[in-house]
Scaffold this active site. Structure first.
Site: not given
Ligand code: NAD
Ligand code: TDX
Length: 389
Positions: A91, A115, A154, A178-180, A205, A209, A245-246, A269, A304, A331
């Protein structure tokens, strides 16, 4: 019970000393086991390779989200390592960038801007492919805390739309997750996530997922869809959006801004280079067992603060040249992946064994490709500044 003055402190100190001795003995034996495991792991992978099922190679692939970070790296990886042709469906949200596909041969890779929630478009593209690899998603936790709605649309409705199309046309489907979805672990928990860890997502998020993974499982069981799922840990490498982050810290330093660490920087992480993620995806797509879930990880746990100190060192900055900023609400503390199933069953191994080397190469990429990220820098930092980060 009241202990006499001083006795409590003495007992506590004795207990702590004991604990440290036991911990250091445990660490020594763990290190020995890890060294032995690296050797036996290679042997296991080699013997698994000898017994692998024949690979089912799709000639034509539909890659959703292929103008984003991992999907565009997948398109590059496919061109370099396979003969398959690729249709990218993307998209081009703020996270997608057609420049991430620049330089790829036109007879191998084409971009369709659209989409994944558009059922007619999805149906026509799925009909004309051999397999779908589904990367497209809203992917940033911080954004999901500000406005969850595109994540629901989405990640859930989009995945549903794709599942209906692969069901109608009986096409192979691989779902990237994801592992989340597993929530988080304590810093000192010896456990890591594995295929049977219960789902326990924390953010809009990760819960969207998790929901998309469950849709895939239901379509496999109820409708016989030929699908696999992979849940991977944090990726790093070229073409990652500078909100993450990175790349945020690298491009801050390259822009004369101070890096920003959430909270106290203790959150852990489990980092994997994006090429290793993508080689695992190809392995699962071509050799994975239908209906199965595989966890992808490269044993890259770091907090981190350690990652940021590495970035500062590689860019010649003092180790403390950063700001501590407001923590992310809710977090997640630590993610850690046990990828034994993928390694022993499908013979996969990561190529990048040194995080520092992969990180140094990633820094070089951001140095050499300023035109790719510069345009998004001001708006990204303005968004973070508004939320005190
Ligand atoms: P990204 O945000 O960089 O890319 C997502 C891409 O999807 C973008 O190009 C965007 O334009 C596209 N997209 C978004 N909504 C769309 C829609 N409705 N229709 C079509 N295209 C749409 O994300 P990423 O980091 O490359 O992540 C890719 C996938 O990998 C996601 O499913 C994510 O959950 C998963 N994942 C990411 C990581 C990580 O560390 N980045 C780790 C594990 C799993
Ligand atoms: O400026 C920052 N400072 C900071 O300390 C940012 C942007 C992040 N952080 C912290 C938060 C996390 O502990 O760094 C860690 C990594 O943050 P993100 O890059 O936002 O990644 P994370 O939230 O861990 O999620 C990523 O990995 C799993 C991807 O964005 C997800 O798509 C993937 O599913």
């Amino acid at each position: 019970m009241n202990l006499p003055d001083g006795l409590y402190d003495s007992v506590r100190k004795l207990a702590l000393d004991r604990h440290q001795t036991v911990t250091s003995l445990m660490e020594q034996s763990l290190r020995r086991i890890v060294n032995e495991q690296t050797v036996s792991e290679a042997a296991r992978a080699a013997s698994a390779s000898a017994a692998l099922p024949d690979a089912q190679i799709p000639a034509k692939l539909l890659v959703t989200g292929g103008a984003g970070f991992i999907g565009s790296n997948f398109a590059h990886w496919l061109v370099a390592n396979t003969d398959s042709t690729v249709t990218v469906l993307d998209k081009l949200t703020y996270a997608g960038n057609r420049e991430s596909l620049a330089g790829l041969p036109e007879d191998r890779v084409r971009l369709v801007v659209g989409d994944i929630c558009d059922a007619d478009l999805v149906d026509s593209l799925v009909k004309d492919t051999d397999a779908v690899v589904h990367f497209a998603a809203e992917s940033h936790n911080d954004n999901s805390l500000n406005d969850p709605s595109p994540f629901i649309q989405t990640n859930l409705v989009g995945t549903y739309t794709l599942l209906q199309a692969v069901r109608a046309h009986d096409k192979r489907f691989h779902h990237i997750s994801t592992d989340e979805v597993y929530g988080d672990l304590e810093l000192d928990d010896p456990e890591r996530f594995h295929e049977y860890t219960p789902y326990n997502p924390s953010s809009p998020y990760s819960s969207s997922k998790a929901g998309s993974d469950l849709l895939v499982r239901a379509w496999v069981r109820s409708f016989g869809v030929r699908a696999t799922i992979s849940n991977c840990s944090n990726n790093y490498g070229p073409y990652q959006h500078i909100e993450k982050f990175i790349p945020r810290q690298i491009t801050n330093i390259l822009s004369g801004l101070r890096p920003k660490l959430y909270g106290s920087g203790e959150n852990v992480r489990d980092w994997i280079h994006v090429d290793d993620h993508n080689s695992a995806v190809w392995t699962i797509l071509t050799r994975g067992r239908m209906g199965e879930t595989y966890l992808i990880g490269a044993d890259g746990e770091r907090n981190n603060k350690q990652v940021l100190e590495d970035i500062l060192r590689l860019l010649g900055q003092p180790a403390d040249a950063y700001d501590l900023v407001r923590d992310r609400p809710g977090h997640d503390l630590r993610y850690a992946i046990d990828s034994t199933k993928l390694r022993s069953e499908l013979g996969w191994l990561p190529k990048y064994r040194s995080f520092s080397e992969g990180l140094a190469a990633t820094i070089e990429w951001y140095k050499n490709n300023e035109s790719w990220w510069r345009g998004a820098k001001e708006a990204t930092e303005a968004m973070y500044a508004k939320q005190g980060q």
